[in-house]
Design a protein around this motif. Structure first.
Motif, PDB file in Angstrom:
ATOM      1  N   SER A 181      -8.789 -12.154   4.683  1.00 19.10           N
ATOM      2  CA  SER A 181      -7.447 -11.512   4.380  1.00 19.10           C
ATOM      3  C   SER A 181      -7.198 -10.503   5.259  1.00 19.10           C
ATOM      4  O   SER A 181      -7.671  -9.796   6.139  1.00 19.10           O
ATOM      5  CB  SER A 181      -7.722 -10.965   2.977  1.00 19.10           C
ATOM      6  OG  SER A 181      -6.413 -10.262   2.926  1.00 19.10           O
ATOM      7  N   TYR A 217      -1.096  -1.029  -4.518  1.00 17.86           N
ATOM      8  CA  TYR A 217      -2.502  -0.277  -3.977  1.00 17.86           C
ATOM      9  C   TYR A 217      -2.287   0.899  -3.653  1.00 17.86           C
ATOM     10  O   TYR A 217      -1.584   1.345  -2.663  1.00 17.86           O
ATOM     11  CB  TYR A 217      -2.679  -1.255  -2.908  1.00 17.86           C
ATOM     12  CG  TYR A 217      -4.070  -0.854  -2.410  1.00 17.86           C
ATOM     13  CD1 TYR A 217      -5.510  -1.224  -3.218  1.00 17.86           C
ATOM     14  CD2 TYR A 217      -4.108  -0.161  -1.268  1.00 17.86           C
ATOM     15  CE1 TYR A 217      -6.733  -0.859  -2.532  1.00 17.86           C
ATOM     16  CE2 TYR A 217      -5.508   0.362  -0.767  1.00 17.86           C
ATOM     17  CZ  TYR A 217      -6.657  -0.169  -1.472  1.00 17.86           C
ATOM     18  OH  TYR A 217      -7.960   0.353  -0.981  1.00 17.86           O
ATOM     19  N   LYS A 260       0.825  -1.152  -0.086  1.00 21.25           N
ATOM     20  CA  LYS A 260       0.081   0.047   0.086  1.00 21.25           C
ATOM     21  C   LYS A 260       0.892   1.435   0.031  1.00 21.25           C
ATOM     22  O   LYS A 260       1.817   1.372   0.701  1.00 21.25           O
ATOM     23  CB  LYS A 260      -0.913   0.076   1.310  1.00 21.25           C
ATOM     24  CG  LYS A 260      -1.783  -1.219   1.323  1.00 21.25           C
ATOM     25  CD  LYS A 260      -2.843  -1.067   2.541  1.00 21.25           C
ATOM     26  CE  LYS A 260      -3.501  -1.999   2.803  1.00 21.25           C
ATOM     27  NZ  LYS A 260      -4.456  -1.879   4.161  1.00 21.25           N
ATOM     28  N   VAL A 274       1.086  -6.599   2.750  1.00 25.61           N
ATOM     29  CA  VAL A 274       0.044  -7.634   3.183  1.00 25.61           C
ATOM     30  C   VAL A 274       0.268  -8.706   2.232  1.00 25.61           C
ATOM     31  O   VAL A 274       0.455  -8.845   1.035  1.00 25.61           O
ATOM     32  CB  VAL A 274      -1.441  -7.418   2.714  1.00 25.61           C
ATOM     33  CG1 VAL A 274      -2.261  -8.303   3.159  1.00 25.61           C
ATOM     34  CG2 VAL A 274      -1.564  -6.012   3.455  1.00 25.61           C
ATOM     35  N   MET A 280      -5.635  -8.193   4.591  1.00 26.97           N
ATOM     36  CA  MET A 280      -5.962  -6.687   4.430  1.00 26.97           C
ATOM     37  C   MET A 280      -6.989  -6.136   5.036  1.00 26.97           C
ATOM     38  O   MET A 280      -7.202  -4.820   4.862  1.00 26.97           O
ATOM     39  CB  MET A 280      -6.100  -6.824   2.931  1.00 26.97           C
ATOM     40  CG  MET A 280      -6.255  -5.322   1.933  1.00 26.97           C
ATOM     41  SD  MET A 280      -6.325  -5.765   0.224  1.00 26.97           S
ATOM     42  CE  MET A 280      -6.934  -4.123  -0.192  1.00 26.97           C
TER      43      MET A 280
END
Length: 126
Positions: free
Chosen positions: A102, A49, A6, A113, A104
């Motif tokens: 997950s 992401y 991320k 992740v 996440m």
């Protein structure tokens, strides 16, 4: 093993990675995220992401090298591979059955992740 990284696109976006050609993935302080970085190996697949702004998986990258000699500051170099043809929005990821359970979503603030192969394929296909 694939991973999701991320980043806040207003600080460092996928386009910045493409422009730079390679970067060190740093600025991580969470112990679990640091452990995940230390466990990466050359050639691991990555999904980038964009968090906060955009909230979508936007591109793929790969691990070029890992130096985990300092466990508190592993040096993970990454390179871009390709931009996704279709970004995967957070809402779509959250609704997908492959992301049930997950990390996440269990630990939303994690910036690194691990993904299953199935999750990676779901994010990058189409």
């Amino acid at each position: 093993m694939p991973y999701l990284l991320k980043t806040e696109p207003d600080k460092y976006s996928y386009d910045d990675l493409v422009r730079d050609g390679e970067t060190v993935w740093d600025g991580i302080s969470n112990n679990q995220a640091l452990l995940t970085l230390r466990n990466m190996t050359k050639g691991d697949k990555l999904v980038i992401y964009h968090s906060n702004v955009g909230k979508a998986a936007v591109g793929t990258a790969k691990v070029v090298s890992v130096d985990a000699s300092d466990p508190k500051k592993p040096v993970v170099r990454i390179q871009p591979v390709k931009r996704l043809k279709k970004e995967k929005a957070l809402a779509d990821i959250r609704e997908s059955a492959v992301f049930q359970g997950s990390a996440m979503f269990r630990q939303f603030r994690l910036s690194v992740v691990p993904l299953t192969d199935e999750q990676y394929r779901w994010l990058v296909e189409n």
